[in-house]
Design a protein around this motif. Structure first.
Motif, mmCIF file in Angstrom:
data_model
loop_
_atom_site.group_PDB
_atom_site.id
_atom_site.type_symbol
_atom_site.label_atom_id
_atom_site.label_comp_id
_atom_site.label_asym_id
_atom_site.label_seq_id
_atom_site.Cartn_x
_atom_site.Cartn_y
_atom_site.Cartn_z
ATOM 1 N N ALA A 169 17.705 55.796 -1.452
ATOM 2 C CA ALA A 169 17.699 54.726 -1.050
ATOM 3 C C ALA A 169 16.753 53.743 -1.975
ATOM 4 O O ALA A 169 17.267 52.627 -2.673
ATOM 5 C CB ALA A 169 17.496 54.431 0.314
ATOM 6 N N LEU A 170 15.770 53.931 -2.251
ATOM 7 C CA LEU A 170 14.649 53.240 -3.007
ATOM 8 C C LEU A 170 15.180 53.347 -4.479
ATOM 9 O O LEU A 170 15.272 52.117 -4.994
ATOM 10 C CB LEU A 170 13.218 53.930 -3.180
ATOM 11 C CG LEU A 170 12.272 53.220 -3.918
ATOM 12 C CD1 LEU A 170 12.082 51.854 -3.922
ATOM 13 C CD2 LEU A 170 10.748 54.008 -3.825
ATOM 14 N N LEU A 171 15.707 54.288 -4.975
ATOM 15 C CA LEU A 171 16.125 54.258 -6.432
ATOM 16 C C LEU A 171 17.496 53.421 -6.570
ATOM 17 O O LEU A 171 17.798 52.917 -7.558
ATOM 18 C CB LEU A 171 16.545 55.707 -6.881
ATOM 19 C CG LEU A 171 15.132 56.556 -6.973
ATOM 20 C CD1 LEU A 171 15.549 58.108 -7.094
ATOM 21 C CD2 LEU A 171 14.161 56.168 -8.146
ATOM 22 N N ALA A 172 18.117 53.582 -5.323
ATOM 23 C CA ALA A 172 19.333 52.768 -5.507
ATOM 24 C C ALA A 172 19.239 51.133 -5.841
ATOM 25 O O ALA A 172 19.931 50.786 -6.476
ATOM 26 C CB ALA A 172 20.181 52.889 -4.537
ATOM 27 N N VAL A 173 18.359 50.842 -5.036
ATOM 28 C CA VAL A 173 17.688 49.369 -5.264
ATOM 29 C C VAL A 173 17.426 49.210 -6.476
ATOM 30 O O VAL A 173 17.646 47.861 -7.345
ATOM 31 C CB VAL A 173 16.882 48.973 -4.344
ATOM 32 C CG1 VAL A 173 16.368 47.431 -4.373
ATOM 33 C CG2 VAL A 173 17.274 49.186 -2.589
ATOM 34 N N ALA A 174 16.728 50.048 -7.364
ATOM 35 C CA ALA A 174 15.977 49.862 -8.468
ATOM 36 C C ALA A 174 16.843 50.001 -9.879
ATOM 37 O O ALA A 174 16.456 49.538 -10.924
ATOM 38 C CB ALA A 174 14.751 50.497 -8.411
ATOM 39 N N GLN A 175 17.994 50.648 -9.486
ATOM 40 C CA GLN A 175 18.721 51.011 -10.821
ATOM 41 C C GLN A 175 19.390 50.016 -11.536
ATOM 42 O O GLN A 175 19.690 50.313 -12.483
ATOM 43 C CB GLN A 175 19.733 52.054 -10.245
ATOM 44 C CG GLN A 175 21.042 51.685 -9.405
ATOM 45 C CD GLN A 175 21.796 52.625 -9.044
ATOM 46 O OE1 GLN A 175 21.354 53.777 -8.438
ATOM 47 N NE2 GLN A 175 23.225 52.484 -9.145
ATOM 48 N N GLY A 176 19.509 49.048 -10.924
ATOM 49 C CA GLY A 176 20.049 47.758 -11.851
ATOM 50 C C GLY A 176 18.955 47.116 -12.594
ATOM 51 O O GLY A 176 19.428 46.076 -13.486
ATOM 52 N N SER A 177 17.822 47.342 -12.606
ATOM 53 C CA SER A 177 16.658 46.721 -13.173
ATOM 54 C C SER A 177 15.986 47.552 -14.365
ATOM 55 O O SER A 177 15.993 48.788 -14.114
ATOM 56 C CB SER A 177 15.651 46.161 -12.241
ATOM 57 O OG SER A 177 14.526 45.805 -12.987
ATOM 58 N N ASP A 178 15.678 47.031 -15.381
ATOM 59 C CA ASP A 178 14.772 47.665 -16.319
ATOM 60 C C ASP A 178 13.441 47.973 -15.907
ATOM 61 O O ASP A 178 12.755 48.732 -16.400
ATOM 62 C CB ASP A 178 14.717 46.783 -17.518
ATOM 63 C CG ASP A 178 16.187 46.504 -18.415
ATOM 64 O OD1 ASP A 178 16.853 47.417 -18.120
ATOM 65 O OD2 ASP A 178 16.174 45.658 -19.151
ATOM 66 N N PRO A 235 28.665 47.208 -3.525
ATOM 67 C CA PRO A 235 28.813 47.439 -2.337
ATOM 68 C C PRO A 235 29.695 48.586 -2.009
ATOM 69 O O PRO A 235 30.721 48.700 -2.779
ATOM 70 C CB PRO A 235 29.619 45.871 -2.104
ATOM 71 C CG PRO A 235 28.898 45.010 -3.038
ATOM 72 C CD PRO A 235 28.693 46.003 -4.267
ATOM 73 N N GLY A 236 29.582 49.320 -1.014
ATOM 74 C CA GLY A 236 30.572 50.329 -0.819
ATOM 75 C C GLY A 236 29.876 51.714 -1.296
ATOM 76 O O GLY A 236 30.243 52.675 -0.737
ATOM 77 N N ASP A 237 28.941 51.704 -2.156
ATOM 78 C CA ASP A 237 28.281 52.917 -2.583
ATOM 79 C C ASP A 237 27.474 53.617 -1.245
ATOM 80 O O ASP A 237 27.030 52.991 -0.508
ATOM 81 C CB ASP A 237 26.998 52.697 -3.512
ATOM 82 C CG ASP A 237 27.712 52.246 -5.038
ATOM 83 O OD1 ASP A 237 29.164 52.415 -5.104
ATOM 84 O OD2 ASP A 237 26.997 52.029 -5.758
ATOM 85 N N ILE A 238 27.417 54.994 -1.555
ATOM 86 C CA ILE A 238 26.934 55.592 -0.437
ATOM 87 C C ILE A 238 25.863 56.499 -0.934
ATOM 88 O O ILE A 238 25.822 57.180 -1.880
ATOM 89 C CB ILE A 238 27.899 56.427 0.329
ATOM 90 C CG1 ILE A 238 28.898 55.734 1.135
ATOM 91 C CG2 ILE A 238 26.967 57.522 1.274
ATOM 92 C CD1 ILE A 238 29.937 56.758 1.942
ATOM 93 N N VAL A 239 24.439 56.502 -0.427
ATOM 94 C CA VAL A 239 23.322 57.091 -0.777
ATOM 95 C C VAL A 239 22.617 57.996 0.468
ATOM 96 O O VAL A 239 22.807 57.703 1.463
ATOM 97 C CB VAL A 239 22.236 56.360 -1.098
ATOM 98 C CG1 VAL A 239 22.652 55.151 -2.353
ATOM 99 C CG2 VAL A 239 21.683 55.289 -0.087
ATOM 100 N N THR A 240 22.016 59.033 -0.063
ATOM 101 C CA THR A 240 21.518 60.143 0.956
ATOM 102 C C THR A 240 19.937 59.649 1.009
ATOM 103 O O THR A 240 19.439 59.866 -0.154
ATOM 104 C CB THR A 240 21.634 61.518 0.550
ATOM 105 O OG1 THR A 240 23.252 61.820 0.502
ATOM 106 C CG2 THR A 240 20.896 62.343 1.615
ATOM 107 N N THR A 241 19.344 59.478 1.860
ATOM 108 C CA THR A 241 18.062 58.717 1.922
ATOM 109 C C THR A 241 16.940 60.171 1.873
ATOM 110 O O THR A 241 17.470 61.265 2.174
ATOM 111 C CB THR A 241 17.790 58.109 3.227
ATOM 112 O OG1 THR A 241 18.001 58.886 4.338
ATOM 113 C CG2 THR A 241 18.637 56.978 3.440
ATOM 114 N N MET A 242 15.728 60.011 1.672
ATOM 115 C CA MET A 242 14.923 61.129 2.005
ATOM 116 C C MET A 242 14.930 61.617 3.278
ATOM 117 O O MET A 242 14.365 63.087 3.315
ATOM 118 C CB MET A 242 13.539 60.562 1.639
ATOM 119 C CG MET A 242 12.469 61.454 1.323
ATOM 120 S SD MET A 242 10.762 60.905 1.331
ATOM 121 C CE MET A 242 10.671 59.878 -0.035
ATOM 122 N N SER A 243 15.256 61.091 4.271
ATOM 123 C CA SER A 243 15.524 61.884 5.626
ATOM 124 C C SER A 243 16.597 62.748 5.520
ATOM 125 O O SER A 243 17.083 63.534 6.650
ATOM 126 C CB SER A 243 15.494 60.815 6.531
ATOM 127 O OG SER A 243 16.554 60.201 6.502
#
Length: 494
Positions: free
Chosen positions: A232-241, A330-338
């Motif tokens: 989830a954290l990585l998904a937020v960051a993946q659009g940035s350098d 929007p619509g992507d699904i991620v598996t969190t650390m939990s």
């Protein structure tokens, strides 16, 4: 700024500026009477002429008053007794600070025995005054060619008698430490996002560890976050350098066997909204979306200054939310650390995504209590305005402690409900949950989302979207809720 206690007779006290407070509808205080007598009734004459009435915030600066050693005498009005509140007192201190900043005096002495706020004693009044003074002396001009003139005021003495000296001294020591934490929080918040990115925050934490041997720091990078499953954290960051960072600061002030308190801060160093792009006007203020993380590092600094006898862990979960061809859709699904899955319905609801993985990571510390701090929802500003932080959690005792601390520190929060019925708004047909819950109750559904990752410990969530900074022409970080959190931690040492 140095804060000191002084018990010397006011009439023989040598100081650049002596500040006396006068009420609008009460008899002259003991301090004012003593100066009036020594000056052969100079103050009584001024009052009789009507030049000074004691109206709230009114000031009158006098030079070289006969009979006293102070170079200047500053009278300040408190208003009517039944109207004197924390807010009114802060306005009065703001007026005092405005005058002192314009003088050439290097020191000032505050004799504010007339400042009697209901339900506050000498200790808490002193904390309030010192906090307010420091707040209005803060400057951020690192990037200006012409610097703001540095105030000549270097020392402020608080006048005390034998009965209040010990309490005032304790209050000033705590206020000094907390102010250092507040200043760090404000400075990091005011930094531009091209400088203050996730790696920069990691560097600031490591620098703090160099200053205080009791602090250790661990920084997790992208590779380590992938191993942990912090998707989830990585998904937020993946659009940035700018690569994300999970920053862990550990302070051991008690036995290793003592469970730690944990502060977790949202550190979105710039929030464009991602693919769900925010409107352009005011977007510059999205550099403040890391104020939760800034609050954590500021609170750690204050705790280190005070050498609190507790174990404290500060966690900053940091990323930059940018739109790009690599950004989360929007619509992507991620598996969190939990292991729980999230359908990302809105990429501008990213704060809860970086926090949820961190809330899972924190379980390994077996914390006594966890408080997360985040500029999470605009809905909180709609509900509570810009003066009060939103508060939710799964442990009513913890919530009550935070509410009490906020009242005592004049850094208030208000509890919002986390009723189970709100959880249904997060239902998703494709994943365990969506990351938004619809138009209504946005602050509460954000809290509901976080609660699903915080079941292993007592947890509270502070939404500081309205309180962490001020907007507009005079925009700037406030340093909140460092005072609230520090009062909470101080209360745990009693």
């Amino acid at each position: 700024m140095e804060f000191l206690v002084n018990t010397q007779n006011l009439t023989t006290l040598s100081t650049g500026t002596l500040v006396l407070a006068l009420s609008q509808d009460k008899p002259l205080s003991a301090n004012v009477q003593s100066v009036d007598q020594a000056s052969n009734g100079a103050l009584s004459k001024i009052l009789a002429r009507g030049d000074f009435t004691g109206k709230a915030g009114q000031t009158l600066l006098l030079q070289d008053i006969a009979g006293i050693q102070a170079e200047r005498l500053l009278l300040v009005g408190l208003g009517k007794d039944d109207e004197l509140s924390d807010h009114a007192a802060r306005k009065t201190i703001k007026a005092i600070t405005a005058v002192l900043k314009g003088l050439a005096a290097k020191d000032a002495t505050l004799a504010l025995d007339a400042l009697a706020i209901k339900q506050r004693n000498a200790y808490s009044i002193t904390r309030l005054v010192a906090d307010t003074l420091h707040h209005y002396l803060y400057r951020f001009d690192q990037f200006k060619s012409e610097k703001t003139p540095v105030p000549t005021l270097l020392k402020v003495q608080f006048h005390a008698n034998t009965a209040t000296q010990k309490d005032i001294d304790r209050a000033l020591k705590q206020a000094t430490a907390i102010s250092k934490g507040v200043d760090l929080t404000r400075t990091l918040g005011d930094m531009p996002a091209n400088i203050c990115h996730p790696s920069y925050l990691a560097e600031q934490a490591e620098q703090l560890a160099k200053e205080y041997s009791a602090l250790s720091v661990e920084v997790l990078d992208e590779k380590e976050l992938k191993k942990l499953g912090a998707n989830a954290l990585l998904a937020v960051a993946q659009g940035s350098d700018q690569p994300p960072r999970l920053i862990i600061m550990k302070y051991q002030g008690a036995a290793a066997s003592e469970q730690p308190y944990v502060l977790l801060g949202k550190g979105i160093t710039f929030d464009t909204g991602g693919i769900c792009l925010k409107p352009g006007p005011g977007m510059d203020e999205m550099k403040y979306d890391m104020c939760g993380a800034a609050t954590v590092i500021g609170s750690m600094k204050a705790a280190l200054e005070l050498q609190l006898p507790i174990n404290l862990i500060g966690v900053m979960t940091c990323a930059e939310n940018m739109p790009s061809s690599n950004a989360t859709r929007p619509g992507d699904i991620v598996t969190t650390m939990s292991g729980q899955t999230v359908e990302i319905l809105n990429t501008d609801a990213e704060g809860r995504l970086v926090l949820c993985d961190a809330l899972t990571y924190i379980e390994r510390f077996k914390p006594k209590a966890v408080v997360d701090i985040a500029t999470l929802t605009g809905a909180c500003m709609v509900a509570l305005g810009t003066q009060t932080s939103g508060l939710m959690g799964n442990d009513q005792n913890l919530i009550e402690q935070l509410l009490k601390a906020g009242n005592n520190a004049d850094d208030r929060a208000w509890q919002l409900p986390l009723f189970d019925v709100y959880q249904e708004q997060l239902d998703s047909p494709f994943a365990d949950m969506g990351n938004i819950g619809g138009r209504f109750g946005g602050t509460i559904t954000a809290g509901c989302f976080l609660s699903r990752f915080a079941k292993a410990y007592p947890w509270a969530h502070l939404d500081v979207a309205g309180t962490a900074w001020t907007s507009g022409e005079k925009k700037g970080a406030t340093g909140r809720p460092v005072p609230l959190l520090m009062q909470y931690l101080l209360d745990q040492t009693l």
